[in-house]
Design a protein around this motif. Structure first.
Motif, PDB file in Angstrom:
ATOM      1  N   TRP A  39       0.839  -1.186   0.000  1.00 13.30           N
ATOM      2  CA  TRP A  39       0.000   0.000   0.000  1.00 13.30           C
ATOM      3  C   TRP A  39       0.876   1.239   0.000  1.00 13.30           C
ATOM      4  N   ARG A  40       0.417   2.287  -0.659  1.00 17.24           N
ATOM      5  CA  ARG A  40       1.138   3.574  -0.655  1.00 17.24           C
ATOM      6  C   ARG A  40       0.225   4.646  -0.069  1.00 17.24           C
ATOM      7  N   TYR A  41       0.794   5.500   0.787  1.00 19.09           N
ATOM      8  CA  TYR A  41       0.022   6.560   1.425  1.00 19.09           C
ATOM      9  C   TYR A  41       0.057   7.830   0.588  1.00 19.09           C
ATOM     10  N   ARG A  42      -1.105   8.363   0.340  1.00 21.25           N
ATOM     11  CA  ARG A  42      -1.231   9.552  -0.503  1.00 21.25           C
ATOM     12  C   ARG A  42      -0.568  10.766   0.142  1.00 21.25           C
ATOM     13  N   ASP A  43      -0.039  11.645  -0.717  1.00 15.22           N
ATOM     14  CA  ASP A  43       0.463  12.963  -0.300  1.00 15.22           C
ATOM     15  C   ASP A  43       1.587  12.886   0.734  1.00 15.22           C
ATOM     16  N   THR A  44       2.385  11.820   0.704  1.00 12.36           N
ATOM     17  CA  THR A  44       3.529  11.727   1.623  1.00 12.36           C
ATOM     18  C   THR A  44       4.856  11.896   0.879  1.00 12.36           C
ATOM     19  N   VAL A  45       4.827  12.558  -0.268  1.00 13.10           N
ATOM     20  CA  VAL A  45       6.028  12.752  -1.079  1.00 13.10           C
ATOM     21  C   VAL A  45       7.081  13.520  -0.285  1.00 13.10           C
ATOM     22  N   ASN A  46       8.317  13.001  -0.297  1.00 12.91           N
ATOM     23  CA  ASN A  46       9.495  13.636   0.312  1.00 12.91           C
ATOM     24  C   ASN A  46       9.422  13.764   1.831  1.00 12.91           C
ATOM     25  N   MET A  47       8.472  13.113   2.478  1.00 10.00           N
ATOM     26  CA  MET A  47       8.394  13.198   3.938  1.00 10.00           C
ATOM     27  C   MET A  47       9.434  12.323   4.611  1.00 10.00           C
ATOM     28  N   THR A  48       9.808  11.207   3.955  1.00  8.36           N
ATOM     29  CA  THR A  48      10.714  10.238   4.576  1.00  8.36           C
ATOM     30  C   THR A  48      11.881   9.892   3.666  1.00  8.36           C
TER      31      THR A  48
ATOM     32  N   SER B 202      13.471  14.002   6.712  1.00 11.06           N
ATOM     33  CA  SER B 202      13.563  14.387   5.309  1.00 11.06           C
ATOM     34  C   SER B 202      14.867  15.134   5.053  1.00 11.06           C
ATOM     35  N   ILE B 203      15.192  15.287   3.766  1.00 10.09           N
ATOM     36  CA  ILE B 203      16.444  15.948   3.406  1.00 10.09           C
ATOM     37  C   ILE B 203      16.406  17.448   3.701  1.00 10.09           C
ATOM     38  N   ASP B 204      15.203  18.025   3.898  1.00 11.19           N
ATOM     39  CA  ASP B 204      15.136  19.444   4.242  1.00 11.19           C
ATOM     40  C   ASP B 204      15.295  19.677   5.738  1.00 11.19           C
ATOM     41  N   GLY B 205      15.489  18.607   6.513  1.00  8.00           N
ATOM     42  CA  GLY B 205      15.765  18.754   7.939  1.00  8.00           C
ATOM     43  C   GLY B 205      14.557  18.645   8.843  1.00  8.00           C
ATOM     44  N   SER B 206      13.400  18.290   8.333  1.00  4.61           N
ATOM     45  CA  SER B 206      12.211  18.197   9.179  1.00  4.61           C
ATOM     46  C   SER B 206      12.076  16.792   9.750  1.00  4.61           C
TER      47      SER B 206
ATOM     48  N   GLU C 158      12.031  21.256  13.010  1.00 10.83           N
ATOM     49  CA  GLU C 158      12.995  21.669  11.995  1.00 10.83           C
ATOM     50  C   GLU C 158      14.395  21.573  12.568  1.00 10.83           C
ATOM     51  N   MET C 159      15.203  20.677  12.009  1.00 11.16           N
ATOM     52  CA  MET C 159      16.566  20.474  12.477  1.00 11.16           C
ATOM     53  C   MET C 159      17.514  21.428  11.757  1.00 11.16           C
ATOM     54  N   SER C 160      18.776  21.448  12.200  1.00 11.59           N
ATOM     55  CA  SER C 160      19.756  22.392  11.661  1.00 11.59           C
ATOM     56  C   SER C 160      20.157  22.069  10.232  1.00 11.59           C
ATOM     57  N   SER C 161      20.078  20.800   9.849  1.00 11.72           N
ATOM     58  CA  SER C 161      20.421  20.390   8.485  1.00 11.72           C
ATOM     59  C   SER C 161      19.735  19.048   8.203  1.00 11.72           C
ATOM     60  N   ARG C 162      20.071  18.444   7.095  1.00 14.52           N
ATOM     61  CA  ARG C 162      19.449  17.175   6.708  1.00 14.52           C
ATOM     62  C   ARG C 162      19.633  16.115   7.781  1.00 14.52           C
ATOM     63  N   ILE C 163      18.565  15.363   8.051  1.00 18.16           N
ATOM     64  CA  ILE C 163      18.645  14.257   8.998  1.00 18.16           C
ATOM     65  C   ILE C 163      19.360  13.087   8.314  1.00 18.16           C
ATOM     66  N   SER C 164      20.489  12.695   8.877  1.00 20.06           N
ATOM     67  CA  SER C 164      21.281  11.635   8.253  1.00 20.06           C
ATOM     68  C   SER C 164      20.959  10.265   8.808  1.00 20.06           C
ATOM     69  N   CYS C 165      20.452  10.197  10.064  1.00 25.99           N
ATOM     70  CA  CYS C 165      20.213   8.889  10.659  1.00 25.99           C
ATOM     71  C   CYS C 165      19.254   9.018  11.842  1.00 25.99           C
TER      72      CYS C 165
ATOM     73  N   ALA D 271      15.434   7.891  21.292  1.00 26.31           N
ATOM     74  CA  ALA D 271      15.844   7.746  19.898  1.00 26.31           C
ATOM     75  C   ALA D 271      17.064   8.634  19.673  1.00 26.31           C
ATOM     76  N   LEU D 272      18.026   8.119  18.924  1.00 26.73           N
ATOM     77  CA  LEU D 272      19.217   8.882  18.558  1.00 26.73           C
ATOM     78  C   LEU D 272      19.009   9.451  17.167  1.00 26.73           C
ATOM     79  N   ILE D 273      19.240  10.755  17.018  1.00 26.95           N
ATOM     80  CA  ILE D 273      19.042  11.428  15.737  1.00 26.95           C
ATOM     81  C   ILE D 273      20.299  12.234  15.419  1.00 26.95           C
ATOM     82  N   THR D 274      20.796  12.090  14.203  1.00 30.05           N
ATOM     83  CA  THR D 274      21.960  12.861  13.777  1.00 30.05           C
ATOM     84  C   THR D 274      21.626  13.657  12.523  1.00 30.05           C
ATOM     85  N   THR D 275      22.273  14.805  12.400  1.00 26.32           N
ATOM     86  CA  THR D 275      22.129  15.619  11.197  1.00 26.32           C
ATOM     87  C   THR D 275      23.424  15.604  10.410  1.00 26.32           C
ATOM     88  N   LEU D 276      23.293  15.730   9.112  1.00 24.35           N
ATOM     89  CA  LEU D 276      24.443  15.579   8.220  1.00 24.35           C
ATOM     90  C   LEU D 276      25.443  16.719   8.353  1.00 24.35           C
ATOM     91  N   GLY D 277      24.946  17.941   8.516  1.00 24.48           N
ATOM     92  CA  GLY D 277      25.799  19.125   8.485  1.00 24.48           C
ATOM     93  C   GLY D 277      25.604  19.881   7.181  1.00 24.48           C
TER      94      GLY D 277
END
Length: 508
Positions: free
Chosen positions: A96-105, A132-136, A184-191, A212-218
């Motif tokens: 199944w695919r969820y509608r309107d979730t483009v670029n969220m994950t 997401s790559i925009d840091g959210s 909104e994180m400082s940069s792209r979420i890497s992990c 949960a451990l969260i890292t940003t790419l920089g």
């Protein structure tokens, strides 16, 4: 020179012999036992054949079990009814695919069970942590929503595979998100890393995730950061949510952070950067470099003890690093180790790059290109899966790395993308997307390709298996999984992420 002793192997670092234990139960006897060329990529052609072409139907399996019991002979081999039944189920998912979730994950996705505070009271629920790559960073609630869902956005699933109406699977629940639950994180979420999964057969009834451990790419102006997200207290997903108070910055670096892993039992995390690997005490906020290298660390994984960390480098090496506390205190006494690799391009020449750290040289393995993903198995001590960006996927025994891979998995497609491997809780199956936009699923033990299908127009880079609850008849009894494993396997789910959106796979 140490002598070859039948049934034993010699560890040069420890200067002693150790008994050779058998391979992972059910693994292929055709797996390579020698490593003539550590950078070769030989795949058994039989491993690329889909399992249903030679597998038996459910009715045939049931007939064979009635005649022969749980172990029977079929297709010129000895088989287990339980294993064959699970393989047959795994080869026939519904997507199944969820509608309107483009670029969220499109950067990271993890599924967790947490305590949620709703107007109806406190409850346990499934939540997707989406980066997401925009840091959210978004919290997506799965299933029933309650009255506060009027304040948010509901994402509805559409059936995408197989063609036609699904026969037996029920339509999955909607997912819901309130705008205030997005950070909104400082940069792209890497992990995004959750505490290590426990095997399906453990007696732990508490499935909630507390941290949960969260890292940003920089970015060009700042380096990557390491955060801990506190999920111990019930989370309010309604319009008054204040998740920023739960997010605690542990450390920041002037380097790119590609990957990380987290061991909550020791309150330590490890990160992979463009300059090597660093160990972080998440309680004190202190960090120590445990490996220095000019090659980026793209994948990491703690072993079960938490004393060793596997680091996968851009140069194609998987290196074992000792991160015990007594080693931490002697950070100035880092050993130098030279790693061979073959340069890319037409003229592949053997070159060297130097590492500096608490390294176990005898456990180093080599893959043909940059390491994409590493996964340690919990059920089988010392076993781990590794994939590289040329499409190689292999299973290794940490004690016998010099003998090569225990198992190989054919059919995976990759050339330059960091694609995450996903292993189900029972550790029967490993799943991964490919650059050809196909999703593939293999048997961990046999290496057989069980499922191969394209239902997305973009690469499925993240896989997160839903953690199934144990099946109990009464509190004083053992898990029913041991007696009726097929009942507990029902309703198995996995979440997939790509630029196209969020997908869910179901088996019944």
């Amino acid at each position: 020179m140490p002598q070859e002793l039948p049934g034993f192997y010699y560890d040069a670092e420890k200067n002693r012999y150790f008994p050779i234990k058998p391979r992972i139960p059910g693994s292929s006897s055709n797996a390579s036992q020698s490593q003539k060329n550590p950078l070769s990529n030989s795949i058994d052609p039989e491993a690329t054949k889909l399992y249903p072409n030679t597998g038996a139907s459910v009715s045939r399996l049931l007939c064979l079990r009635e005649l022969n019991g749980n172990a029977f002979t079929f297709d010129r081999g000895r088989h287990s009814f339980e294993e064959e039944f699970h393989k047959l189920q795994a080869s026939k998912p519904v997507v199944w695919r969820y509608r309107d979730t483009v670029n969220m994950t499109n950067s990271a996705l993890e599924q967790a069970q947490i305590s949620v505070q709703t107007p109806e009271g406190e409850t346990e629920t499934d939540v997707l942590l989406a980066g997401s790559i925009d840091g959210s960073l978004s919290f997506l609630k799965v299933g029933k929503f309650g009255v506060h869902s009027d304040y948010g956005v509901i994402y509805v699933p559409d059936h995408v595979w197989p063609s036609g109406r699904p026969k037996s699977n029920e339509k999955p629940g909607h997912i819901w998100m309130h705008p205030s639950t997005s950070l909104e994180m400082s940069s792209r979420i890497s992990c995004i890393r959750l505490p290590e999964k426990r095997p399906f057969f453990t007696n732990d009834d508490d499935f909630r995730v507390r941290q949960a451990l969260i890292t940003t790419l920089g970015s060009e102006t700042a380096g990557g950061c390491v955060y801990i997200l506190n999920l111990l207290e019930p989370v309010d997903l309604g319009p008054v949510a204040a998740h920023s108070q739960r997010l605690h910055a542990v450390a920041s670096f002037n380097h790119t952070i590609w990957t990380s892993d987290y061991n909550p039992h020791t309150s330590r995390a490890v990160i992979g950067t463009n300059l090597g690997a660093a160990l972080i005490n998440v309680e004190r906020g202190t960090s120590t470099w445990v490996c220095r290298s000019k090659s980026d660390v793209l994948a990491q994984q703690f072993d079960q003890t938490g004393n060793l960390v596997l680091c996968g480098f851009r140069n194609g090496a998987v290196v074992t690093i000792d991160v015990r506390e007594n080693q931490e205190r002697n950070s100035a006494r880092l050993t130098r180790h030279r790693i061979p690799y073959f340069s890319s391009g037409r003229n592949k020449q053997k070159q060297w790059f130097e590492l500096k750290g608490h390294i176990c040289p005898s456990h180093t393995i080599y893959m043909p290109s940059s390491i994409s993903s590493l996964v340690s198995l919990q059920s089988y001590d010392q076993y781990f899966l590794a994939s590289s960006m040329d499409g190689s996927m292999k299973l290794y025994d940490h004690r016998l790395t010099k003998r090569g891979a225990v198992q190989s998995y054919g059919g995976h497609v990759n050339s330059h993308t960091r694609i995450k491997l996903g292993v189900d809780q029972s550790e029967r199956f490993v799943m991964s997307g490919g650059e050809d936009c196909f999703l593939r699923l293999w048997s961990v033990k046999s290496g057989k390709l069980l499922f191969e299908e394209k239902f997305s127009d973009s690469v499925l880079t993240s896989v997160s298996w839903r953690r199934a609850k144990r099946c109990l008849r009464r509190e004083d009894e053992r898990p029913r999984y041991e007696e009726h494993p097929f009942e507990c396997y029902n309703s198995c789910e996995a979440w997939l992420a790509s630029q196209e959106g969020i997908f869910q796979m179901q088996w019944s």
